[in-house]
Design an enzyme around this catalytic site. Sequence first.
Site, PDB file in Angstrom:
ATOM      1  N   GLN A  15       0.834  -1.194   0.000  1.00 20.93           N
ATOM      2  CA  GLN A  15       0.000   0.000   0.000  1.00 20.93           C
ATOM      3  C   GLN A  15       0.871   1.247   0.000  1.00 20.93           C
ATOM      4  O   GLN A  15       1.294   1.729   1.044  1.00 20.93           O
ATOM      5  CB  GLN A  15      -0.952   0.013   1.206  1.00 20.93           C
ATOM      6  CG  GLN A  15      -1.946   1.137   1.103  1.00 20.93           C
ATOM      7  CD  GLN A  15      -3.046   1.056   2.128  1.00 20.93           C
ATOM      8  OE1 GLN A  15      -3.192   0.078   2.839  1.00 20.93           O
ATOM      9  NE2 GLN A  15      -3.832   2.102   2.214  1.00 20.93           N
ATOM     10  N   PHE A  16       1.127   1.785  -1.180  1.00 18.94           N
ATOM     11  CA  PHE A  16       1.992   2.954  -1.305  1.00 18.94           C
ATOM     12  C   PHE A  16       1.398   4.184  -0.631  1.00 18.94           C
ATOM     13  O   PHE A  16       2.116   5.102  -0.251  1.00 18.94           O
ATOM     14  CB  PHE A  16       2.328   3.245  -2.775  1.00 18.94           C
ATOM     15  CG  PHE A  16       1.244   3.923  -3.544  1.00 18.94           C
ATOM     16  CD1 PHE A  16       1.234   5.299  -3.683  1.00 18.94           C
ATOM     17  CD2 PHE A  16       0.224   3.191  -4.138  1.00 18.94           C
ATOM     18  CE1 PHE A  16       0.231   5.934  -4.408  1.00 18.94           C
ATOM     19  CE2 PHE A  16      -0.772   3.803  -4.857  1.00 18.94           C
ATOM     20  CZ  PHE A  16      -0.776   5.188  -4.990  1.00 18.94           C
ATOM     21  N   THR A  17       0.087   4.208  -0.438  1.00 18.29           N
ATOM     22  CA  THR A  17      -0.548   5.386   0.155  1.00 18.29           C
ATOM     23  C   THR A  17      -0.162   5.589   1.618  1.00 18.29           C
ATOM     24  O   THR A  17      -0.467   6.637   2.182  1.00 18.29           O
ATOM     25  CB  THR A  17      -2.082   5.325   0.025  1.00 18.29           C
ATOM     26  OG1 THR A  17      -2.566   4.176   0.712  1.00 18.29           O
ATOM     27  CG2 THR A  17      -2.504   5.285  -1.439  1.00 18.29           C
TER      28      THR A  17
END
Length: 148
Positions: free
Chosen positions: A78-80
Amino acid sequence: MRFVIQRVKHASVTVEENVTGEIEKGFLVLIGVSENDTEQVADKMIRKMTGLRIFEDENGKTNLSLADVNGSLLLVSQFTLYANCKKGNRPSFIEAGSPEKAEALYEYVIRECKKSVPEVQTGVFGADMAVCLVNDGPFTIILDSDQL
């Protein structure tokens, strides 16, 4: 590197209506990678995560680890987790690692976790995923390699 660890009774990941990973008791772990992260950082994060004693013992105290309860892992990229919301209302993701670096470290985390955890399930890197969970507690821990 950032891990958002949720103690779950059940969790699953679905991509294009296909379940790619599903566990019962264990941890759902959302994994964010920055450009500065390395395998050594990942090793430190994995040791801390798998050693967390956040399951209840016979006295109701959070004293048991993932191994003590024969728990499973569901690992989701999850890059967020590296969203920067300091300016304006539209998050910036420039602090997140490049897709190539992030995928390599995500795959490394999966391989290393499989060495010590009997059941490791995953999402699909870069995919649009639907993540479902029943958070047990609720109990959520955030690990940030900059703070370990």
